[in-house]
Design a protein around this motif. Sequence first.
Motif, PDB file in Angstrom:
ATOM      1  N   ILE A   1       0.842  -1.201   0.000  1.00 35.39           N
ATOM      2  CA  ILE A   1       0.000   0.000   0.000  1.00 35.39           C
ATOM      3  C   ILE A   1       0.875   1.248   0.000  1.00 35.39           C
ATOM      4  N   ALA A   2       1.988   1.202   0.728  1.00 37.46           N
ATOM      5  CA  ALA A   2       2.912   2.335   0.761  1.00 37.46           C
ATOM      6  C   ALA A   2       3.456   2.624  -0.634  1.00 37.46           C
ATOM      7  N   SER A   3       3.820   1.587  -1.357  1.00 37.36           N
ATOM      8  CA  SER A   3       4.314   1.762  -2.724  1.00 37.36           C
ATOM      9  C   SER A   3       3.201   2.236  -3.647  1.00 37.36           C
ATOM     10  N   PHE A   4       1.989   1.691  -3.437  1.00 35.54           N
ATOM     11  CA  PHE A   4       0.836   2.086  -4.263  1.00 35.54           C
ATOM     12  C   PHE A   4       0.545   3.573  -4.115  1.00 35.54           C
ATOM     13  N   THR A   5       0.534   4.067  -2.880  1.00 35.81           N
ATOM     14  CA  THR A   5       0.209   5.476  -2.645  1.00 35.81           C
ATOM     15  C   THR A   5       1.317   6.404  -3.151  1.00 35.81           C
ATOM     16  N   TYR A   6       2.531   5.870  -3.310  1.00 37.70           N
ATOM     17  CA  TYR A   6       3.631   6.663  -3.866  1.00 37.70           C
ATOM     18  C   TYR A   6       3.577   6.670  -5.394  1.00 37.70           C
ATOM     19  N   MET A   7       3.285   5.501  -5.986  1.00 40.54           N
ATOM     20  CA  MET A   7       3.330   5.367  -7.444  1.00 40.54           C
ATOM     21  C   MET A   7       2.106   5.940  -8.138  1.00 40.54           C
ATOM     22  N   LEU A   8       0.921   5.797  -7.533  1.00 43.51           N
ATOM     23  CA  LEU A   8      -0.302   6.241  -8.200  1.00 43.51           C
ATOM     24  C   LEU A   8      -0.315   7.747  -8.465  1.00 43.51           C
ATOM     25  N   PRO A   9      -0.032   8.602  -7.466  1.00 44.67           N
ATOM     26  CA  PRO A   9       0.006  10.047  -7.761  1.00 44.67           C
ATOM     27  C   PRO A   9       1.057  10.398  -8.812  1.00 44.67           C
ATOM     28  N   MET A  10       2.174   9.665  -8.787  1.00 43.63           N
ATOM     29  CA  MET A  10       3.221   9.915  -9.772  1.00 43.63           C
ATOM     30  C   MET A  10       2.729   9.615 -11.182  1.00 43.63           C
ATOM     31  N   ALA A  11       2.056   8.466 -11.328  1.00 40.98           N
ATOM     32  CA  ALA A  11       1.533   8.073 -12.639  1.00 40.98           C
ATOM     33  C   ALA A  11       0.483   9.057 -13.138  1.00 40.98           C
ATOM     34  N   ILE A  12      -0.337   9.588 -12.226  1.00 38.82           N
ATOM     35  CA  ILE A  12      -1.359  10.573 -12.604  1.00 38.82           C
ATOM     36  C   ILE A  12      -0.717  11.893 -13.015  1.00 38.82           C
ATOM     37  N   ALA A  13       0.389  12.257 -12.327  1.00 37.12           N
ATOM     38  CA  ALA A  13       1.037  13.546 -12.592  1.00 37.12           C
ATOM     39  C   ALA A  13       1.804  13.567 -13.908  1.00 37.12           C
ATOM     40  N   PHE A  14       2.316  12.423 -14.361  1.00 38.70           N
ATOM     41  CA  PHE A  14       3.178  12.393 -15.542  1.00 38.70           C
ATOM     42  C   PHE A  14       2.571  13.056 -16.779  1.00 38.70           C
ATOM     43  N   PRO A  15       1.343  12.671 -17.211  1.00 40.65           N
ATOM     44  CA  PRO A  15       0.806  13.292 -18.424  1.00 40.65           C
ATOM     45  C   PRO A  15       0.569  14.786 -18.270  1.00 40.65           C
ATOM     46  N   ILE A  16       0.160  15.223 -17.073  1.00 42.79           N
ATOM     47  CA  ILE A  16      -0.062  16.650 -16.824  1.00 42.79           C
ATOM     48  C   ILE A  16       1.264  17.393 -16.896  1.00 42.79           C
ATOM     49  N   ALA A  17       2.285  16.814 -16.268  1.00 43.45           N
ATOM     50  CA  ALA A  17       3.604  17.449 -16.238  1.00 43.45           C
ATOM     51  C   ALA A  17       4.193  17.584 -17.632  1.00 43.45           C
ATOM     52  N   GLY A  18       3.973  16.573 -18.476  1.00 43.37           N
ATOM     53  CA  GLY A  18       4.522  16.622 -19.832  1.00 43.37           C
ATOM     54  C   GLY A  18       3.977  17.783 -20.638  1.00 43.37           C
ATOM     55  N   VAL A  19       2.666  18.001 -20.556  1.00 44.98           N
ATOM     56  CA  VAL A  19       2.043  19.120 -21.277  1.00 44.98           C
ATOM     57  C   VAL A  19       2.535  20.453 -20.704  1.00 44.98           C
ATOM     58  N   LEU A  20       2.581  20.544 -19.376  1.00 41.20           N
ATOM     59  CA  LEU A  20       3.056  21.771 -18.730  1.00 41.20           C
ATOM     60  C   LEU A  20       4.499  22.078 -19.118  1.00 41.20           C
ATOM     61  N   ALA A  21       5.328  21.036 -19.210  1.00 37.90           N
ATOM     62  CA  ALA A  21       6.736  21.236 -19.553  1.00 37.90           C
ATOM     63  C   ALA A  21       6.918  21.760 -20.962  1.00 37.90           C
ATOM     64  N   ASP A  22       5.983  21.437 -21.867  1.00 37.64           N
ATOM     65  CA  ASP A  22       6.056  21.937 -23.237  1.00 37.64           C
ATOM     66  C   ASP A  22       5.374  23.287 -23.399  1.00 37.64           C
ATOM     67  N   ARG A  23       4.576  23.688 -22.410  1.00 42.75           N
ATOM     68  CA  ARG A  23       3.855  24.960 -22.496  1.00 42.75           C
ATOM     69  C   ARG A  23       4.549  26.085 -21.734  1.00 42.75           C
ATOM     70  N   TYR A  24       5.082  25.758 -20.564  1.00 36.40           N
ATOM     71  CA  TYR A  24       5.565  26.795 -19.651  1.00 36.40           C
ATOM     72  C   TYR A  24       7.057  26.631 -19.373  1.00 36.40           C
ATOM     73  N   ALA A  25       7.605  27.569 -18.631  1.00 37.24           N
ATOM     74  CA  ALA A  25       9.031  27.558 -18.301  1.00 37.24           C
ATOM     75  C   ALA A  25       9.358  26.338 -17.454  1.00 37.24           C
ATOM     76  N   ARG A  26      10.225  25.498 -17.970  1.00 35.81           N
ATOM     77  CA  ARG A  26      10.564  24.254 -17.292  1.00 35.81           C
ATOM     78  C   ARG A  26      11.306  24.517 -15.978  1.00 35.81           C
ATOM     79  N   LYS A  27      12.071  25.580 -15.950  1.00 35.78           N
ATOM     80  CA  LYS A  27      12.812  25.931 -14.743  1.00 35.78           C
ATOM     81  C   LYS A  27      11.862  26.187 -13.573  1.00 35.78           C
TER      82      LYS A  27
END
Length: 388
Positions: free
Chosen positions: A56-82
């Motif tokens: 469960i500890a690994s699940f709660t760590y990995m699930l938010p990460m997996a959800i964040a990845f697609p959002i982060a990718g679009v943001l990284a191509d739209r806004y200042a990566r720094k």
Amino acid sequence: METEIILTSTATQKTFKSYLFFWAGQLFSMLGSSITQFVIVWWITISTGSIVMLSIASFTYMLPMAIAFPIAGVLADRYARKKIIVIADSLQAFVTLYIIILFNMGMAEPLLIIIINGLLGLFQGFHIPTVSAIVPTMVPKEKLSRINGITYLFTGFIHIIGLVIAATLLAFLPIKLILWIDPITFIIAIIPLIIIKIPRVKKEKTLDKKNSFIKDFSEGFQTLKLIPVVSMMLLLSMFINFLIRPFNILMPYFVRFIHSGAASDLALISVFTYVGMLIGALITSIKKNWKHVISIYFCGEFLLMLPMVIFAFAPQGYFLLMGFAAAGFGLLIPILNTIYMTLMQKKVPPDKMGRIVSIDWTISTAISPIATLFAGFIADIIGVRTLF
């Protein structure tokens, strides 16, 4: 209406030097995170003694990460990566400080720490694709393969140091003091990030200035379809991740309760893993050109299964044997990842790199939360050794 893109190469010798400065700071941050995660996972293992809680500890760590990845990718191509990196890293530091406060006040409960640790996974989900996306904009193409190999070389070295430090400190200091290392290394890492300039991908002849999030993300999938080799590698990676997830997640329980080991034994196996990674990374950093890279990648992915067989049949307390098996596993990781990342960085347009990286991480790790829960509950029924 589509947006016509004209790609402009931004990687120069000057940006390469800036990247090395930035990367040096990230190594310190990685050291702090390595120590923190080892200490927290070991604490959860000995506090609960439960396979299910560990999964469960690994699940709660990995699930938010997996959800964040697609959002982060679009943001990284739209806004200042720094800015994205600064915000994500700062939030991680604040969460760690909150965990430290809980331990100091005697309020640290396994379930609470597991939930809060999930926030660290969430912020890592924004950090990883953004950092990966800036590499081809700051590192010249002819240096990509070697810088990827050198990155894995130093990553393995930092993790070895982190594990040794964590295991040593656990023998002498309480967790509430050890966790302070993470905020300190964050401060060191943030200085180069603030100083350097991270180039933004230039877009010209924009016919439609505003694209929706869904459209931006779908463009990443469309780009991926045009690169079938990368797509096949990605799907295989997802399958292999599902198979090796129990191996990674349940290792602390396997060492502590199946083989009656201590934190030092878990650290020993982990050190062997990263020694293997160091050797593999050294090979990739020395070897400039690879032949038959596709065949090497696909065969190597299936060879990753062999260490699990050795672990499953290892006699009681044979941690050295397990260490050598783990070293073989570690040896393959940087070679396979360098081949994959170099192909991706060379074939994917820079303005879509953030989205492609996020899709890559999303698909590769999307199966992990499912595999994690599956591993915990099945291992509770049939046993960890049988599951391995």
